[in-house]
Design a protein around this motif. Structure first.
Motif, PDB file in Angstrom:
ATOM      1  N   VAL A  81       0.777  -1.124   0.053  1.00  0.00           N
ATOM      2  CA  VAL A  81       0.122  -0.079  -0.062  1.00  0.00           C
ATOM      3  C   VAL A  81       0.874   1.332  -0.054  1.00  0.00           C
ATOM      4  CG1 VAL A  81      -1.876   1.329   1.254  1.00  0.00           C
ATOM      5  CG2 VAL A  81      -1.749  -1.317   1.364  1.00  0.00           C
ATOM      6  N   PRO A  82       1.129   1.891  -1.025  1.00  0.00           N
ATOM      7  CA  PRO A  82       2.244   2.990  -1.216  1.00  0.00           C
ATOM      8  C   PRO A  82       1.755   4.219  -0.564  1.00  0.00           C
ATOM      9  CG  PRO A  82       0.565   3.057  -3.117  1.00  0.00           C
ATOM     10  CD  PRO A  82       0.366   1.893  -2.214  1.00  0.00           C
ATOM     11  N   GLU A  83       2.855   4.902   0.043  1.00  0.00           N
ATOM     12  CA  GLU A  83       2.545   6.310   0.567  1.00  0.00           C
ATOM     13  C   GLU A  83       1.930   7.137  -0.389  1.00  0.00           C
ATOM     14  OE1 GLU A  83       5.313   9.750   2.838  1.00  0.00           O
ATOM     15  OE2 GLU A  83       6.301   8.350   1.316  1.00  0.00           O
ATOM     16  N   GLY A  84       0.929   7.968   0.075  1.00  0.00           N
ATOM     17  CA  GLY A  84       0.122   9.031  -0.724  1.00  0.00           C
ATOM     18  C   GLY A  84      -0.995   8.265  -1.659  1.00  0.00           C
ATOM     19  N   ARG A  85      -1.600   7.124  -1.058  1.00  0.00           N
ATOM     20  CA  ARG A  85      -2.693   6.389  -1.568  1.00  0.00           C
ATOM     21  C   ARG A  85      -2.561   5.858  -3.025  1.00  0.00           C
ATOM     22  NH1 ARG A  85      -3.028  11.121   1.798  1.00  0.00           N
ATOM     23  NH2 ARG A  85      -4.284  10.521   3.711  1.00  0.00           N
ATOM     24  N   GLN A  86      -2.203   6.835  -3.824  1.00  0.00           N
ATOM     25  CA  GLN A  86      -2.113   6.469  -5.606  1.00  0.00           C
ATOM     26  C   GLN A  86      -3.431   5.563  -5.871  1.00  0.00           C
ATOM     27  OE1 GLN A  86       1.881   5.190  -6.477  1.00  0.00           O
ATOM     28  NE2 GLN A  86       2.697   6.469  -4.733  1.00  0.00           N
ATOM     29  N   VAL A  87      -4.611   6.035  -5.511  1.00  0.00           N
ATOM     30  CA  VAL A  87      -5.677   5.383  -6.098  1.00  0.00           C
ATOM     31  C   VAL A  87      -5.765   5.930  -7.524  1.00  0.00           C
ATOM     32  CG1 VAL A  87      -6.732   5.076  -3.898  1.00  0.00           C
ATOM     33  CG2 VAL A  87      -7.341   7.279  -5.475  1.00  0.00           C
ATOM     34  N   PHE A  88      -6.877   4.948  -8.235  1.00  0.00           N
ATOM     35  CA  PHE A  88      -6.837   5.505  -9.741  1.00  0.00           C
ATOM     36  C   PHE A  88      -8.224   6.319  -9.771  1.00  0.00           C
ATOM     37  CE2 PHE A  88      -5.275   1.022 -10.075  1.00  0.00           C
ATOM     38  CZ  PHE A  88      -4.022   1.301 -10.688  1.00  0.00           C
ATOM     39  N   ALA A  89      -7.679   7.748  -9.827  1.00  0.00           N
ATOM     40  CA  ALA A  89      -8.750   8.731  -9.565  1.00  0.00           C
ATOM     41  C   ALA A  89      -9.752   8.844 -10.477  1.00  0.00           C
ATOM     42  CB  ALA A  89      -8.037   9.951  -9.564  1.00  0.00           C
ATOM     43  N   PRO A  90      -9.530   8.705 -11.755  1.00  0.00           N
ATOM     44  CA  PRO A  90     -10.876   8.639 -12.875  1.00  0.00           C
ATOM     45  C   PRO A  90     -11.734   7.550 -12.699  1.00  0.00           C
ATOM     46  CG  PRO A  90      -8.908   8.936 -13.877  1.00  0.00           C
ATOM     47  CD  PRO A  90      -8.478   8.229 -12.655  1.00  0.00           C
ATOM     48  N   GLN A 132     -18.860   6.044  -6.552  1.00  0.00           N
ATOM     49  CA  GLN A 132     -18.341   7.179  -6.790  1.00  0.00           C
ATOM     50  C   GLN A 132     -16.816   7.210  -7.142  1.00  0.00           C
ATOM     51  OE1 GLN A 132     -18.899   9.536  -2.951  1.00  0.00           O
ATOM     52  NE2 GLN A 132     -17.141  10.810  -3.042  1.00  0.00           N
ATOM     53  N   LEU A 133     -16.469   8.416  -7.910  1.00  0.00           N
ATOM     54  CA  LEU A 133     -14.986   8.400  -8.466  1.00  0.00           C
ATOM     55  C   LEU A 133     -14.027   8.458  -7.265  1.00  0.00           C
ATOM     56  CD1 LEU A 133     -15.155  10.810 -11.558  1.00  0.00           C
ATOM     57  CD2 LEU A 133     -15.680   8.046 -11.469  1.00  0.00           C
ATOM     58  N   ALA A 134     -12.996   7.599  -7.546  1.00  0.00           N
ATOM     59  CA  ALA A 134     -11.855   7.573  -6.250  1.00  0.00           C
ATOM     60  C   ALA A 134     -11.375   8.964  -6.173  1.00  0.00           C
ATOM     61  CB  ALA A 134     -10.809   6.423  -6.775  1.00  0.00           C
ATOM     62  N   GLY A 135     -10.815   9.712  -7.212  1.00  0.00           N
ATOM     63  CA  GLY A 135     -10.497  11.272  -6.785  1.00  0.00           C
ATOM     64  C   GLY A 135     -11.325  12.014  -6.319  1.00  0.00           C
ATOM     65  N   THR A 136     -12.514  11.588  -5.977  1.00  0.00           N
ATOM     66  CA  THR A 136     -13.364  12.754  -5.292  1.00  0.00           C
ATOM     67  C   THR A 136     -13.701  12.224  -3.714  1.00  0.00           C
ATOM     68  OG1 THR A 136     -15.535  11.391  -5.739  1.00  0.00           O
ATOM     69  CG2 THR A 136     -14.846  13.139  -7.406  1.00  0.00           C
ATOM     70  N   LEU A 137     -13.010  10.971  -3.330  1.00  0.00           N
ATOM     71  CA  LEU A 137     -13.288  10.866  -1.988  1.00  0.00           C
ATOM     72  C   LEU A 137     -12.193  11.772  -1.211  1.00  0.00           C
ATOM     73  CD1 LEU A 137     -12.596   7.014  -2.315  1.00  0.00           C
ATOM     74  CD2 LEU A 137     -14.787   8.338  -2.082  1.00  0.00           C
ATOM     75  N   SER A 138     -12.447  11.886   0.155  1.00  0.00           N
ATOM     76  CA  SER A 138     -11.596  12.356   1.188  1.00  0.00           C
ATOM     77  C   SER A 138     -10.208  11.603   1.321  1.00  0.00           C
ATOM     78  CB  SER A 138     -12.272  12.465   2.466  1.00  0.00           C
ATOM     79  OG  SER A 138     -12.351  11.107   3.146  1.00  0.00           O
ATOM     80  N   GLY A 139      -9.420  12.211   2.019  1.00  0.00           N
ATOM     81  CA  GLY A 139      -8.068  11.743   2.209  1.00  0.00           C
ATOM     82  C   GLY A 139      -7.999  10.434   2.851  1.00  0.00           C
ATOM     83  N   GLY A 140      -9.008  10.203   4.016  1.00  0.00           N
ATOM     84  CA  GLY A 140      -8.980   9.172   4.828  1.00  0.00           C
ATOM     85  C   GLY A 140      -9.775   8.005   4.128  1.00  0.00           C
ATOM     86  N   GLU A 141     -10.673   8.356   3.128  1.00  0.00           N
ATOM     87  CA  GLU A 141     -11.366   7.240   2.302  1.00  0.00           C
ATOM     88  C   GLU A 141     -10.566   6.773   1.271  1.00  0.00           C
ATOM     89  OE1 GLU A 141     -15.802   9.387   2.744  1.00  0.00           O
ATOM     90  OE2 GLU A 141     -14.571   9.669   1.065  1.00  0.00           O
ATOM     91  N   GLN A 142      -9.785   7.619   0.825  1.00  0.00           N
ATOM     92  CA  GLN A 142      -8.668   7.188  -0.159  1.00  0.00           C
ATOM     93  C   GLN A 142      -7.696   6.231   0.519  1.00  0.00           C
ATOM     94  OE1 GLN A 142      -6.823  10.044  -2.885  1.00  0.00           O
ATOM     95  NE2 GLN A 142      -8.598  11.339  -3.384  1.00  0.00           N
TER      96      GLN A 142
END
Length: 240
Positions: A81-90, A132-142
């Motif tokens: 699980v990388p630092e900075g979350r790095q989810v696929f925002a779109p 919901q699009l991952a890029g719209t989540l809060s930091g904690g949710e990401q």
């Protein structure tokens, strides 16, 4: 589960890790603490195959992985699980999770569906946000999504890089609650964490990195009680 012997790595001419040796047993939570620049993230990215070791050996479940390509590791049961979350925002939350479980596809849709249901049970907010699009989540949710995405592949070793960074205290408590539950379910966790007290409170053992070298190791209880650790890493939250 994981054996590291005399591992060195870095970036070009910059040597970051210097002859690091450590191990992680099955079912443990092992914390790695240290100041910024100590080499904690470099260690995880080297184990994960994202950074090539310059010398030393890494074994995962008795298999040499020092030169293994990063994309091969999830199928073996080792994820990061990388630092900075790095989810696929779109992409949506659920699409992120399905991508995380791609190594299970050969085992059938049923297993993938079971893993998806398990992540939603671990992180109920993700079920609410699944379209919901991952890029719209809060930091904690990401952060929760990044953890759940990694867990989708049913790993036996989960490496986490600074999961509490930038999160509100209540979210940090939730993240560490889930990490504790992962151990209860038989998972093994290698945890890099700036919040030394939180990490050592939940861990079985720990290592202290300083300028790319292991300077201390021991049970989490012993490290919490160590005056040098208290002075350097626990700050105002020092345990007396």
């Amino acid at each position: 589960m994981l054996k590291i012997k005399n591992l060195s790595s870095g970036y070009g001419k910059l040597k970051v890790l210097k002859q690091v040796s450590m191990h992680v047993k099955a079912g443990e939570i092992v914390a790695i603490i240290g100041a910024n620049g100590a080499g904690k993230t470099t260690l995880l990215t080297t184990i994960a195959g994202l950074l090539r070791a310059t010398s030393g050996e890494i074994e995962f479940r008795d298999r040499p992985i020092t030169t293994l390509a990063a994309q091969k590791l999830p199928a073996l049961g080792c994820v990061m699980v990388p630092e900075g979350r790095q989810v696929f925002a779109p992409l949506s939350v659920e699409e992120n999770l399905i991508l995380g479980g791609h190594v299970l596809r050969r085992q059938g849709r049923q297993l993938l569906a079971e893993q998806l249901a398990h992540q939603y049970e671990l992180f109920p907010i993700l079920h609410q946000r699944r379209q919901q699009l991952a890029g719209t989540l809060s930091g904690g949710e990401q952060q929760m999504l990044a953890m759940a995405r990694a867990l989708m592949s049913k790993p036996s070793l989960i490496m986490m890089d600074e999961p509490s960074t930038g999160l509100a205290p209540l979210i940090v408590q939730e993240i560490f609650r889930v990490i504790g539950r992962l151990r209860e379910e038989g998972n093994t966790v290698l945890l890099v964490e700036q919040n030394a007290k939180a990490a050592l409170t939940i861990a079985d053992r720990g290592y202290v990195l300083e300028t790319g070298k292991v300077i201390l190791q021991g049970s989490a209880e012993d490290l919490l009680a160590n005056r040098d650790v208290q002075r350097a890493y626990l700050g105002r939250e020092r345990i007396h």
